[in-house]
Design an enzyme around this catalytic site. Structure first.
Site, short mmCIF file in Angstrom:
data_model
loop_
_atom_site.label_atom_id
_atom_site.label_comp_id
_atom_site.label_asym_id
_atom_site.label_seq_id
_atom_site.Cartn_x
_atom_site.Cartn_y
_atom_site.Cartn_z
N ARG A 1 0.66 -1.14 0.12
CA ARG A 1 0.14 0.05 0.02
C ARG A 1 0.80 1.30 0.01
O ARG A 1 0.27 2.27 -0.16
CB ARG A 1 -0.76 0.09 0.99
CG ARG A 1 -2.25 -0.73 0.86
CD ARG A 1 -2.91 0.21 0.12
NE ARG A 1 -4.11 -0.65 -0.20
CZ ARG A 1 -5.35 -0.32 0.04
NH1 ARG A 1 -5.51 0.67 1.01
NH2 ARG A 1 -6.60 -0.83 -0.37
N HIS B 1 15.31 -10.27 6.00
CA HIS B 1 15.93 -10.97 5.05
C HIS B 1 16.01 -9.60 3.75
O HIS B 1 14.94 -9.72 3.08
CB HIS B 1 15.30 -12.19 4.52
CG HIS B 1 16.13 -12.88 3.33
ND1 HIS B 1 16.01 -14.28 3.36
CD2 HIS B 1 16.97 -12.31 2.33
CE1 HIS B 1 17.02 -14.75 2.38
NE2 HIS B 1 17.23 -13.66 1.74
N GLU C 1 19.71 -12.21 7.04
CA GLU C 1 19.96 -13.16 6.01
C GLU C 1 19.97 -12.51 4.87
O GLU C 1 19.60 -11.61 4.66
CB GLU C 1 18.45 -14.24 5.81
CG GLU C 1 18.19 -14.87 7.00
CD GLU C 1 16.82 -15.74 6.88
OE1 GLU C 1 16.53 -16.46 7.57
OE2 GLU C 1 16.25 -15.39 5.85
N HIS D 1 12.60 -22.71 6.79
CA HIS D 1 11.67 -22.40 5.70
C HIS D 1 10.38 -23.47 5.64
O HIS D 1 10.82 -24.85 5.93
CB HIS D 1 12.62 -22.72 4.28
CG HIS D 1 12.27 -21.91 3.14
ND1 HIS D 1 11.09 -22.03 2.35
CD2 HIS D 1 12.83 -20.79 2.59
CE1 HIS D 1 11.11 -21.07 1.44
NE2 HIS D 1 12.13 -20.40 1.68
#
Ligand code: PXP
Length: 239
Positions: free
Chosen positions: A19, A44, A71, A192
Site C-alpha cells: 500500500r 532478509h 539473512e 523454511h
C-alpha cells in the site's frame, strides 16, 4: 535448552509495501514479537527491497533486546556493508538470486569454499556469528565446517513438503545432515516452510537444534490467532 524461535518479519514489510504507507508498522511488529516471547528477530533484505528495506533493518537494530539475525546473499556489496554497519548477533548467508521469490537452495560449500572462507572470516572479525544455509545433505553439511562457519541453517522446504506423507522419511536426511555437521563441531539452525503442524516433530528429532527462523506460516497464522497467541503456540512446539 529449548530451540530458539526467531520470527522473520519480512512478510509484515511485504504487506506494508503493498500500500505504500506505514501500515502495518514493521518496527512496532519487531518490538511486539519480542514482547510476545520471540527469542529473536530475523530479516532478509533483498537487493530490490521488495520485502524488508535496508532502512527498516537500520531502524530495527537498536530496539533488539533478543537476538538479531540478518539473512541474505553476501555477493551483494550493499548487503555486506549493511551487516557490518548494523552488527547483528548472527548473519545467515543465503545464495539467493536477485528477484528470486524466496530462497530455494543451499550453498554448494565445496564449489564456493574459497569465497565462503573469506566472507565468513570477515563477519567473524566483527564479532558476528555466521550461519551458512545448506540443503539437507550430509556431505555438504560436514563440508560447511571447512568454511569456518559457526553454524549451518538446514533448508527445510523438502521436509515440510514430504512431512504429510511420511514424516520419518522426510526427517531422515535432516537427522543425518545435522549429525554430520555436529560431528564437525557446527551448531544447527533450520528454516523454511516450518509451521504449527511440522515444527514439533522436526525439533524433537534434532534435539540439538539451536534456532528456527519462521516467517510465512507464523505471520499467516497470526491473522487467525493474533500475533501474541501465535508466537506462544510456536514456542510451545519447541518445548
Ligand atoms: N530461512 C531462510 C534462509 C529464508 O530465506 C527464509 C525465507 O525468507 C526462511 C528461513 C523463513 O521461511 P518461511 O518464511 O517459509 O518461514
Amino acid at each position: 535448552m529449548s530451540t530458539k524461535l526467531s520470527v522473520n518479519i519480512n512478510k509484515i514489510a511485504t504487506l506494508r509495501n503493498s500500500r505504500g504507507g506505514q501500515k502495518p508498522d514493521v518496527l512496532q511488529a519487531a518490538i511486539d514479537c519480542q514482547l510476545f516471547g520471540a527469542d529473536g528477530i530475523t530479516v532478509h533484505p533483498r537487493p530490490d527491497e521488495r520485502h524488508i528495506r535496508y532502512s527498516d533493518v537500520r531502524a530495527i537494530a537498536p530496539i533488539i533486546n533478543t537476538e538479531f539475525n540478518i539473512e541474505g546473499n553476501p555477493k551483494e556489496d550493499k548487503f555486506v556493508d549493511l551487516v557490518l554497519e548494523v552488527k547483528p548477533h548472527q548473519v545467515t548467508l543465503v545464495p539467493d538470486a536477485i528477484g528470486q521469490l524466496t530462497s530455494n537452495h543451499g550453498w554448494d560449500v565445496i564449489k564456493h569454499q574459497e569465497y565462503l572462507v573469506k566472507t565468513v572470516a570477515l563477519f567473524q572479525k566483527h564479532q558476528i556469528r555466521v550461519s551458512v544455509f545448506v540443503d539437507p545433505d550430509s556431505y555438504m553439511a560436514a563440508a560447511a565446517a571447512d568454511t569456518g562457519t559457526d553454524r549451518i541453517e538446514l533448508y527445510t522446504e523438502a521436509y515440510a513438503k514430504h512431512y504429510p506423507q511420511d514424516r520419518m522419511k522426510a526427517i531422515k536426511p535432516y537427522v543425518d545432515a545435522a549429525q554430520a555437521a555436529m560431528y564437525k563441531g557446527l551448531d544447527i539452525n533450520a528454516g523454511h516452510d516450518l509451521d504449527l503442524d511440522n515444527l514439533r516433530f522436526f525439533a524433537s528429532q534434532i534435539p540439538q537444534l539451536k534456532e528456527v527462523s519462521i516467517g510465512h506460516a507464523l505471520i499467516s497464522d497470526a491473522l487467525y490467532y493474533g500475533l501474541e497467541n501465535t508466537i506462544q503456540l510456536y514456542k510451545r512446539q519447541l518445548q
